[in-house]
Design a protein around this motif. Structure first.
Motif, short mmCIF file in Angstrom:
data_model
loop_
_atom_site.label_atom_id
_atom_site.label_comp_id
_atom_site.label_asym_id
_atom_site.label_seq_id
_atom_site.Cartn_x
_atom_site.Cartn_y
_atom_site.Cartn_z
N ARG A 201 9.29 6.81 11.14
CA ARG A 201 8.79 6.85 10.00
C ARG A 201 9.15 7.68 9.28
O ARG A 201 9.86 8.55 10.00
CB ARG A 201 7.07 7.47 10.10
N LYS A 202 9.71 7.29 8.16
CA LYS A 202 10.28 8.07 6.92
C LYS A 202 9.23 8.75 5.75
O LYS A 202 9.03 7.41 5.80
CB LYS A 202 11.62 7.60 6.45
N GLN A 203 9.85 9.55 5.16
CA GLN A 203 9.46 9.91 3.64
C GLN A 203 10.25 9.55 2.62
O GLN A 203 11.38 9.93 3.28
CB GLN A 203 8.84 10.90 3.86
N LEU A 204 10.34 8.54 2.10
CA LEU A 204 11.19 8.00 0.85
C LEU A 204 10.52 8.65 -0.31
O LEU A 204 11.52 8.77 -1.20
CB LEU A 204 10.60 6.11 0.23
N ALA A 205 9.73 9.43 -0.72
CA ALA A 205 9.47 9.89 -2.12
C ALA A 205 9.64 11.78 -2.10
O ALA A 205 9.78 12.55 -0.84
CB ALA A 205 8.52 9.93 -2.60
N LEU B 252 0.73 -1.06 -0.09
CA LEU B 252 0.25 0.38 0.23
C LEU B 252 0.71 1.62 -0.36
O LEU B 252 0.10 2.62 0.30
CB LEU B 252 -0.89 0.28 1.52
N GLY B 253 2.05 0.38 -0.81
CA GLY B 253 2.73 2.41 -0.78
C GLY B 253 3.58 3.04 0.15
O GLY B 253 4.10 3.69 0.68
N LEU B 254 3.73 1.89 1.77
CA LEU B 254 4.67 1.82 2.32
C LEU B 254 5.64 0.41 2.87
O LEU B 254 5.07 -0.44 2.51
CB LEU B 254 3.90 1.56 3.93
N LEU B 255 6.57 1.15 3.32
CA LEU B 255 7.67 0.20 3.20
C LEU B 255 7.60 -0.50 5.12
O LEU B 255 8.06 0.64 5.38
CB LEU B 255 9.49 0.44 2.87
N ARG C 192 11.29 2.24 -3.06
CA ARG C 192 10.59 3.04 -3.95
C ARG C 192 10.66 3.03 -5.37
O ARG C 192 9.59 3.24 -6.07
CB ARG C 192 12.33 4.35 -4.12
N ARG C 193 11.93 1.44 -5.58
CA ARG C 193 11.21 1.36 -7.36
C ARG C 193 10.31 0.75 -7.21
O ARG C 193 9.24 0.65 -8.45
CB ARG C 193 12.90 0.07 -7.49
N ALA D 95 7.98 4.66 4.70
CA ALA D 95 8.86 3.91 5.41
C ALA D 95 8.20 3.59 6.76
O ALA D 95 8.11 4.75 7.80
CB ALA D 95 9.98 3.73 5.40
N VAL D 96 7.70 2.68 7.55
CA VAL D 96 7.89 3.03 9.10
C VAL D 96 7.75 0.92 9.68
O VAL D 96 9.03 0.38 8.93
CB VAL D 96 6.45 2.47 9.10
#
Length: 142
Positions: free
Chosen positions: A138-142, A62-65, A94-95, A101-102
């Protein structure tokens, strides 16, 4: 089916029952979201013989790591292996289109590691051990 099920507390995991419940829950999630994209992701550290001695494992969904487990053997710590594992898994996520990410860790494990790599704490739940807690990042990857 109008049968009332029995409820039992178990001391150890019944892996087959757990897997069946997990599959049913995932089917529910796919039906609710229309998205069927769960996939494992990981990176492994191997010794000279090819035996896994550490690594980072998780999943994308669902768009999360979701990072599940990071382990670097004591003799390799402090030499950027954890950072390299994390960077590799984040790039794979990301790919796959993940935007965030959580991870959860224990206060005596790796909160400083995740903070140094751009993760922000968003929750903390104390353990029954004084001064120790489960920490959520948590971290934003994009």
């Amino acid at each position: 089916m109008n049968e009332t099920p029995d409820l039992r507390i178990v001391a150890s995991a019944d892996e087959a029952a757990k897997a069946e419940a997990a599959a049913a829950l995932y089917r529910y999630n796919v039906a609710a979201t229309g998205v069927d994209d769960r996939a494992p992701v990981g990176a492994v550290l191997c010794d000279g013989s090819g035996k896994a001695i550490g690594g980072l494992w998780g999943r994308t969904e669902l768009g999360l790591l979701f990072l599940d487990m990071l382990f670097v053997p004591a003799h390799l710590r402090g030499r950027s292996f954890g950072a390299r594992l994390l960077a590799a898994v984040e790039e794979a996520a990301r790919r796959r289109g993940c935007r965030g990410a959580v991870v959860e860790t224990s206060s005596f494990q790796a909160p400083g590691f995740y903070a140094r790599h751009g993760y922000a704490e968003f929750g903390r739940i104390p353990f029954a051990i004084d001064g120790q807690a489960r920490v959520f990042f948590r971290k934003q990857l994009a």
